[in-house]
Design a protein around this motif. Structure first.
Motif, PDB file in Angstrom:
ATOM      1  N   MET A   1      57.673  59.184  35.609  1.00  0.00           N
ATOM      2  CA  MET A   1      56.411  58.477  35.759  1.00  0.00           C
ATOM      3  C   MET A   1      56.388  57.767  37.103  1.00  0.00           C
ATOM      4  SD  MET A   1      54.778  55.555  33.283  1.00  0.00           S
ATOM      5  CE  MET A   1      53.228  54.762  33.716  1.00  0.00           C
ATOM      6  N   SER A   2      55.280  57.883  37.840  1.00  0.00           N
ATOM      7  CA  SER A   2      55.184  57.250  39.148  1.00  0.00           C
ATOM      8  C   SER A   2      54.981  55.747  38.996  1.00  0.00           C
ATOM      9  CB  SER A   2      54.012  57.862  39.930  1.00  0.00           C
ATOM     10  OG  SER A   2      52.786  57.643  39.246  1.00  0.00           O
ATOM     11  N   GLN A   3      55.321  55.027  40.054  1.00  0.00           N
ATOM     12  CA  GLN A   3      55.163  53.580  40.035  1.00  0.00           C
ATOM     13  C   GLN A   3      53.677  53.230  40.143  1.00  0.00           C
ATOM     14  OE1 GLN A   3      57.392  51.410  39.501  1.00  0.00           O
ATOM     15  NE2 GLN A   3      59.357  51.933  40.409  1.00  0.00           N
ATOM     16  N   PRO A   4      53.224  52.184  39.449  1.00  0.00           N
ATOM     17  CA  PRO A   4      51.839  51.746  39.622  1.00  0.00           C
ATOM     18  C   PRO A   4      51.633  51.246  41.042  1.00  0.00           C
ATOM     19  CG  PRO A   4      53.068  50.138  38.347  1.00  0.00           C
ATOM     20  CD  PRO A   4      53.961  51.339  38.481  1.00  0.00           C
ATOM     21  N   ARG A   5      50.481  51.530  41.610  1.00  0.00           N
ATOM     22  CA  ARG A   5      50.188  51.140  42.992  1.00  0.00           C
ATOM     23  C   ARG A   5      48.975  50.214  43.014  1.00  0.00           C
ATOM     24  NH1 ARG A   5      51.327  53.060  47.978  1.00  0.00           N
ATOM     25  NH2 ARG A   5      52.287  54.944  47.165  1.00  0.00           N
ATOM     26  N   GLU A   6      49.128  49.139  43.746  1.00  0.00           N
ATOM     27  CA  GLU A   6      48.010  48.211  43.922  1.00  0.00           C
ATOM     28  C   GLU A   6      47.019  48.788  44.926  1.00  0.00           C
ATOM     29  OE1 GLU A   6      47.168  43.619  45.461  1.00  0.00           O
ATOM     30  OE2 GLU A   6      49.182  44.499  45.579  1.00  0.00           O
ATOM     31  N   ILE A   7      45.752  48.849  44.535  1.00  0.00           N
ATOM     32  CA  ILE A   7      44.683  49.291  45.435  1.00  0.00           C
ATOM     33  C   ILE A   7      43.836  48.074  45.757  1.00  0.00           C
ATOM     34  CG2 ILE A   7      42.676  50.797  45.729  1.00  0.00           C
ATOM     35  CD1 ILE A   7      45.334  52.288  45.652  1.00  0.00           C
ATOM     36  N   ALA A   8      44.025  47.532  46.951  1.00  0.00           N
ATOM     37  CA  ALA A   8      43.406  46.262  47.317  1.00  0.00           C
ATOM     38  C   ALA A   8      42.271  46.479  48.308  1.00  0.00           C
ATOM     39  CB  ALA A   8      44.454  45.327  47.920  1.00  0.00           C
ATOM     40  N   ALA A   9      41.115  45.933  47.997  1.00  0.00           N
ATOM     41  CA  ALA A   9      39.996  45.994  48.929  1.00  0.00           C
ATOM     42  C   ALA A   9      40.378  45.291  50.225  1.00  0.00           C
ATOM     43  CB  ALA A   9      38.769  45.339  48.306  1.00  0.00           C
ATOM     44  N   GLY A  10      40.097  45.937  51.357  1.00  0.00           N
ATOM     45  CA  GLY A  10      40.393  45.365  52.663  1.00  0.00           C
ATOM     46  C   GLY A  10      41.775  45.669  53.195  1.00  0.00           C
ATOM     47  N   ALA A  11      42.595  46.420  52.439  1.00  0.00           N
ATOM     48  CA  ALA A  11      43.950  46.733  52.888  1.00  0.00           C
ATOM     49  C   ALA A  11      43.937  47.850  53.932  1.00  0.00           C
ATOM     50  CB  ALA A  11      44.829  47.134  51.711  1.00  0.00           C
ATOM     51  N   THR A  12      44.874  47.776  54.872  1.00  0.00           N
ATOM     52  CA  THR A  12      45.025  48.794  55.911  1.00  0.00           C
ATOM     53  C   THR A  12      46.257  49.639  55.601  1.00  0.00           C
ATOM     54  OG1 THR A  12      43.977  47.374  57.566  1.00  0.00           O
ATOM     55  CG2 THR A  12      45.332  49.186  58.396  1.00  0.00           C
ATOM     56  N   PHE A 284      44.592  43.100  33.410  1.00  0.00           N
ATOM     57  CA  PHE A 284      45.527  43.740  34.338  1.00  0.00           C
ATOM     58  C   PHE A 284      45.504  42.974  35.661  1.00  0.00           C
ATOM     59  CE2 PHE A 284      45.250  47.028  31.233  1.00  0.00           C
ATOM     60  CZ  PHE A 284      46.385  47.820  31.388  1.00  0.00           C
ATOM     61  N   PRO A 285      46.564  43.098  36.484  1.00  0.00           N
ATOM     62  CA  PRO A 285      46.598  42.360  37.753  1.00  0.00           C
ATOM     63  C   PRO A 285      45.583  42.891  38.759  1.00  0.00           C
ATOM     64  CG  PRO A 285      48.457  43.875  37.601  1.00  0.00           C
ATOM     65  CD  PRO A 285      47.792  43.875  36.248  1.00  0.00           C
ATOM     66  N   VAL A 286      45.205  42.015  39.682  1.00  0.00           N
ATOM     67  CA  VAL A 286      44.321  42.408  40.780  1.00  0.00           C
ATOM     68  C   VAL A 286      44.909  43.623  41.493  1.00  0.00           C
ATOM     69  CG1 VAL A 286      43.405  41.710  43.017  1.00  0.00           C
ATOM     70  CG2 VAL A 286      43.424  40.091  41.130  1.00  0.00           C
ATOM     71  N   GLY A 287      44.063  44.591  41.806  1.00  0.00           N
ATOM     72  CA  GLY A 287      44.529  45.806  42.471  1.00  0.00           C
ATOM     73  C   GLY A 287      44.727  46.961  41.519  1.00  0.00           C
ATOM     74  N   THR A 288      44.586  46.723  40.187  1.00  0.00           N
ATOM     75  CA  THR A 288      44.666  47.821  39.217  1.00  0.00           C
ATOM     76  C   THR A 288      43.443  48.703  39.388  1.00  0.00           C
ATOM     77  OG1 THR A 288      45.905  46.496  37.624  1.00  0.00           O
ATOM     78  CG2 THR A 288      44.702  48.393  36.760  1.00  0.00           C
ATOM     79  N   TRP A 289      43.677  49.968  39.615  1.00  0.00           N
ATOM     80  CA  TRP A 289      42.555  50.875  39.889  1.00  0.00           C
ATOM     81  C   TRP A 289      42.348  51.881  38.758  1.00  0.00           C
ATOM     82  CZ3 TRP A 289      41.748  56.122  40.668  1.00  0.00           C
ATOM     83  CH2 TRP A 289      40.500  56.459  41.185  1.00  0.00           C
ATOM     84  N   TRP A 290      43.400  52.623  38.391  1.00  0.00           N
ATOM     85  CA  TRP A 290      43.237  53.704  37.423  1.00  0.00           C
ATOM     86  C   TRP A 290      42.725  53.193  36.076  1.00  0.00           C
ATOM     87  CZ3 TRP A 290      43.503  58.957  37.679  1.00  0.00           C
ATOM     88  CH2 TRP A 290      43.514  59.640  36.465  1.00  0.00           C
ATOM     89  N   MET A 291      43.345  52.177  35.533  1.00  0.00           N
ATOM     90  CA  MET A 291      42.959  51.658  34.221  1.00  0.00           C
ATOM     91  C   MET A 291      41.550  51.073  34.249  1.00  0.00           C
ATOM     92  SD  MET A 291      45.270  52.332  31.993  1.00  0.00           S
ATOM     93  CE  MET A 291      44.665  51.291  30.665  1.00  0.00           C
ATOM     94  N   ARG A 292      41.197  50.438  35.343  1.00  0.00           N
ATOM     95  CA  ARG A 292      39.842  49.886  35.459  1.00  0.00           C
ATOM     96  C   ARG A 292      38.806  50.987  35.605  1.00  0.00           C
ATOM     97  NH1 ARG A 292      36.998  49.050  39.931  1.00  0.00           N
ATOM     98  NH2 ARG A 292      38.841  49.193  41.263  1.00  0.00           N
ATOM     99  N   THR A 293      39.124  52.002  36.416  1.00  0.00           N
ATOM    100  CA  THR A 293      38.145  53.045  36.718  1.00  0.00           C
ATOM    101  C   THR A 293      37.941  54.004  35.555  1.00  0.00           C
ATOM    102  OG1 THR A 293      38.738  52.915  39.068  1.00  0.00           O
ATOM    103  CG2 THR A 293      37.589  54.919  38.328  1.00  0.00           C
ATOM    104  N   PHE A 294      39.036  54.410  34.922  1.00  0.00           N
ATOM    105  CA  PHE A 294      38.946  55.463  33.910  1.00  0.00           C
ATOM    106  C   PHE A 294      38.996  54.959  32.469  1.00  0.00           C
ATOM    107  CE2 PHE A 294      40.410  57.677  37.721  1.00  0.00           C
ATOM    108  CZ  PHE A 294      39.478  58.706  37.769  1.00  0.00           C
ATOM    109  N   HIS A 295      39.418  53.707  32.282  1.00  0.00           N
ATOM    110  CA  HIS A 295      39.516  53.197  30.915  1.00  0.00           C
ATOM    111  C   HIS A 295      38.749  51.897  30.701  1.00  0.00           C
ATOM    112  CE1 HIS A 295      42.460  56.262  29.837  1.00  0.00           C
ATOM    113  NE2 HIS A 295      43.073  56.001  30.971  1.00  0.00           N
ATOM    114  N   GLY A 296      38.099  51.411  31.759  1.00  0.00           N
ATOM    115  CA  GLY A 296      37.303  50.210  31.612  1.00  0.00           C
ATOM    116  C   GLY A 296      38.096  48.951  31.352  1.00  0.00           C
ATOM    117  N   ALA A 297      39.358  48.927  31.736  1.00  0.00           N
ATOM    118  CA  ALA A 297      40.195  47.756  31.517  1.00  0.00           C
ATOM    119  C   ALA A 297      39.719  46.585  32.400  1.00  0.00           C
ATOM    120  CB  ALA A 297      41.655  48.068  31.811  1.00  0.00           C
ATOM    121  N   SER A 298      39.889  45.366  31.893  1.00  0.00           N
ATOM    122  CA  SER A 298      39.542  44.158  32.658  1.00  0.00           C
ATOM    123  C   SER A 298      40.660  43.793  33.618  1.00  0.00           C
ATOM    124  CB  SER A 298      39.279  43.004  31.688  1.00  0.00           C
ATOM    125  OG  SER A 298      38.193  43.293  30.822  1.00  0.00           O
TER     126      SER A 298
END
Length: 306
Positions: A1-12, A284-298
């Motif tokens: 299983m891959s590591q969860p990755r934070e997707i942060a708005a404004g990150a370079t 979920f912590p700030v930067g959670t993308w997959w669970m928020r996008t595909f499962h509607g997690a808060s």
């Protein structure tokens, strides 16, 4: 299983994607250059991604971008799909275009890291032994003088893209933005720093090639090699794929960044465990993308303290 990755708005980020088995499918020629610029311009505009630097090598792509809205996975999927499908048509290629490995995504956490990685991207053709100076590379690239002020343009490729579809504009433009960590008042200093770092990396690459008794391939030969051939230079097994970079001589920045990554992963896994137990109110912590996008997690609206 891959590591969860934070997707942060404004990150370079420094982004790298490789061609399957190191084939030269992106060998620089007019049609491939047009496809890469057009696809990147359309994709960046669609997802609000700011592009700072790029270099299209025959076997891989390098980008430095800022993900303004926190939609990096969608941007990459769209961009890589257009490039892959267009390449399959242009090269009459059957099967996958991209390597099975996921895109390398390295978050750049300091201005020093941004300078070093942009110089690394620009120096890639020299480091690969193809041309003596980065400006000689005939593929899609950015020159130092274009950073933060240049504009790349490409007409719609006739291959693959339907001219009747309004999303495929007749001509796409790609303005090159300054990274958010670099204010406009510091633009010239930023370009000078990158020019100096690029010169350092080019000199190192030339010295290494001379030490090994090798010669540069040259732009003309690099442009005429068969796209169906493969790179034959030795390449070690892939090591760790870094999550972030802070640059040289940045004190405790690396340890602080590593602690933040560990904290995000621990918080994410704890929330995921609760979610799997049926607790849908878990945050979920700030930067959670997959669970928020595909499962509607808060998701938390503030970063938790490390």
């Amino acid at each position: 299983m891959s590591q969860p990755r934070e997707i942060a708005a404004g990150a370079t980020y420094l982004l790298t994607r490789r061609i399957l088995r190191r084939h030269f499918l992106l060998r620089p020629d007019a049609t491939i250059n047009q496809l890469v610029v057009y696809a990147l311009a359309v994709s960046a505009r669609r997802y609000g991604v700011e592009v700072h630097a790029l270099c299209a090598m025959s076997t891989h792509l390098h980008l430095v971008v800022t993900d303004v809205h926190g939609v990096l996975p969608q941007f990459l999927q769209f961009f890589h799909r257009i490039v892959a499908l267009g390449t399959k048509v242009l090269r009459k290629w059957e099967g996958p275009v991209w390597d099975h490995e996921a895109t390398s995504v390295v978050r750049l956490l300091t201005p020093t890291a941004v300078v070093e990685k942009i110089a690394y991207v620009l120096a890639n053709p020299v480091a690969a032994g193809l041309v003596r100076h980065a400006t000689e590379w005939p593929g899609v690239k950015v020159d130092v003088g274009e950073l933060g002020r240049g504009v790349l343009r490409a007409a719609r490729p006739s291959a693959y893209l339907d001219p009747e579809n309004p999303q495929w504009v007749e001509e796409a433009t790609l303005p090159l933005a300054l990274p958010p960590a670099i204010g406009q008042e510091n633009a010239e200093s930023f370009r000078r720093q990158i020019a100096a770092e690029l010169e350092r990396q080019e000199a190192h690459a030339r010295a290494e090639l001379e030490r090994r008794g090798l010669r540069f391939l040259g732009a003309e030969r690099a442009s005429t090699v068969s796209p169906y051939e493969r790179a034959t230079s030795a390449e070690g097994l892939r090591g760790r794929n870094p999550t972030f970079a802070v640059g040289r001589d940045q004190g405790d920045a690396w340890r602080t960044a590593a602690a933040a990554v560990r904290a995000f992963r621990a918080s994410y896994r704890a929330a995921l465990e609760r979610w799997r137990a049926g607790v849908r109110s878990i945050l979920f912590p700030v930067g959670t993308w997959w669970m928020r996008t595909f499962h509607g997690a808060s998701v938390h609206d503030v970063v938790l303290a490390v």
